[in-house]
Design a protein around this motif. Structure first.
Motif, PDB file in Angstrom:
ATOM      1  N   GLU A   1       7.070  -7.056   3.552  1.00 44.42           N
ATOM      2  CA  GLU A   1       8.325  -7.176   4.305  1.00 44.42           C
ATOM      3  C   GLU A   1       8.466  -6.090   5.377  1.00 44.42           C
ATOM      4  O   GLU A   1       9.264  -6.241   6.302  1.00 44.42           O
ATOM      5  N   ALA A   2       7.745  -4.986   5.269  1.00 43.18           N
ATOM      6  CA  ALA A   2       7.797  -3.872   6.237  1.00 43.18           C
ATOM      7  C   ALA A   2       6.403  -3.256   6.344  1.00 43.18           C
ATOM      8  O   ALA A   2       6.169  -2.143   5.887  1.00 43.18           O
ATOM      9  N   PRO A   3       5.451  -3.985   6.954  1.00 41.90           N
ATOM     10  CA  PRO A   3       4.063  -3.542   6.889  1.00 41.90           C
ATOM     11  C   PRO A   3       3.577  -2.673   8.042  1.00 41.90           C
ATOM     12  O   PRO A   3       2.495  -2.107   7.962  1.00 41.90           O
ATOM     13  N   ILE A   4       4.327  -2.545   9.126  1.00 44.37           N
ATOM     14  CA  ILE A   4       3.766  -2.021  10.379  1.00 44.37           C
ATOM     15  C   ILE A   4       4.149  -0.562  10.590  1.00 44.37           C
ATOM     16  O   ILE A   4       5.327  -0.207  10.539  1.00 44.37           O
ATOM     17  N   HIS A   5       3.127   0.264  10.855  1.00 46.79           N
ATOM     18  CA  HIS A   5       3.410   1.667  11.160  1.00 46.79           C
ATOM     19  C   HIS A   5       2.279   2.289  11.970  1.00 46.79           C
ATOM     20  O   HIS A   5       1.214   1.709  12.146  1.00 46.79           O
TER      21      HIS A   5
ATOM     22  N   ASN B   1       7.605   3.821  11.705  1.00 45.96           N
ATOM     23  CA  ASN B   1       7.687   2.532  11.027  1.00 45.96           C
ATOM     24  C   ASN B   1       8.371   1.533  11.951  1.00 45.96           C
ATOM     25  O   ASN B   1       9.492   1.761  12.386  1.00 45.96           O
ATOM     26  N   TYR B   2       7.673   0.434  12.255  1.00 45.00           N
ATOM     27  CA  TYR B   2       8.121  -0.527  13.253  1.00 45.00           C
ATOM     28  C   TYR B   2       8.621  -1.820  12.622  1.00 45.00           C
ATOM     29  O   TYR B   2       7.915  -2.420  11.795  1.00 45.00           O
ATOM     30  N   PRO B   3       9.792  -2.304  13.045  1.00 46.24           N
ATOM     31  CA  PRO B   3      10.224  -3.637  12.638  1.00 46.24           C
ATOM     32  C   PRO B   3       9.559  -4.686  13.527  1.00 46.24           C
ATOM     33  O   PRO B   3       9.389  -4.473  14.732  1.00 46.24           O
TER      34      PRO B   3
ATOM     35  N   CYS C   1       0.832  -1.202   0.000  1.00 43.21           N
ATOM     36  CA  CYS C   1       0.000   0.000   0.000  1.00 43.21           C
ATOM     37  C   CYS C   1       0.863   1.246   0.000  1.00 43.21           C
ATOM     38  O   CYS C   1       2.038   1.218   0.351  1.00 43.21           O
ATOM     39  N   TRP C   2       0.240   2.340  -0.430  1.00 40.94           N
ATOM     40  CA  TRP C   2       0.908   3.627  -0.534  1.00 40.94           C
ATOM     41  C   TRP C   2       0.039   4.672   0.147  1.00 40.94           C
ATOM     42  O   TRP C   2      -1.187   4.656   0.035  1.00 40.94           O
ATOM     43  N   PHE C   3       0.706   5.608   0.824  1.00 39.66           N
ATOM     44  CA  PHE C   3       0.071   6.681   1.582  1.00 39.66           C
ATOM     45  C   PHE C   3       0.623   7.979   1.000  1.00 39.66           C
ATOM     46  O   PHE C   3       1.817   8.221   1.073  1.00 39.66           O
TER      47      PHE C   3
END
Length: 197
Positions: free
Chosen positions: A133-137, A98-100, A85-87
């Motif tokens: 691969e980096a979905p969480i924010h 942005n959380y790992p 997705c894009w914001f």
């Protein structure tokens, strides 16, 4: 040269998506995009002390939302159900955390996140991309009211919401505040768009 309207842009996005075997990369070209403000008007549904999710377009492969943020509101820490997705910032300013993912967090239950990477504040034309691969924010409207455009490579109906103190996550059904410009009645005691329906 005048700015492109939302309807025209969605039509171009649909055409682009129709010609792609996979929708990875469908949000390319969002950087620097600021749509004609008057074309956003039917989808601008603000609520005090929260943000709203307003559906602009949806089919089996693509979803477009316009989110309206009251000053200082933030989303919970969340993922995007495996979707790319894009914001895109249309007005105002945002800060992204942005959380790992360090452990768990692939389904409801235990989840440990690492320290966030903070981006921003960013303004109109800025883009944030989330991928599997980096979905969480977490997103926060910095300062005054703000508007963001969201493109999902596939509709997102649920997401995981993370509690960093308890090291857990729960599944939440997403809801809209308006469909194609028409407001929906508010749900009682619904604190955020990521609350259950």
């Amino acid at each position: 040269m005048s700015a492109m309207g939302l309807g025209e842009w969605v039509e171009l996005l649909r055409e682009k998506a129709a010609g792609m075997p996979s929708l990875v990369g469908v949000g390319d070209g969002l950087a620097g995009l600021v749509l004609e403000p008057s074309s956003l008007r039917p989808y601008l549904h603000f609520r005090r002390r929260r943000y709203t999710r307003n559906l602009v377009y949806r089919d089996a492969r693509l979803e477009v939302l316009l989110n309206c943020w009251d000053a200082g509101t933030c989303s919970p820490i969340h993922d995007h159900d495996g979707q790319e997705c894009w914001f895109s910032v249309q007005s105002g300013a945002f800060v992204m955390e942005n959380y790992p993912l360090e452990a768990g967090g692939l389904g409801p239950g235990p989840a440990r996140l690492g320290p966030p990477v903070i981006v921003g504040p960013v303004g109109p034309g800025s883009v944030d991309r989330r991928c599997p691969e980096a979905p969480i924010h977490r997103v926060t409207a910095a300062g005054g009211p703000a508007i963001s455009l969201h493109v999902y490579a596939g509709p997102v109906e649920r997401c995981l919401v993370f509690d960093t103190r308890r090291h857990r996550c729960v599944s939440r059904e997403l809801r809209y505040h308006s469909l194609f410009g028409r407001p929906l009645p508010p749900l009682p005691d619904a604190p955020s768009p990521l609350s259950p329906r």
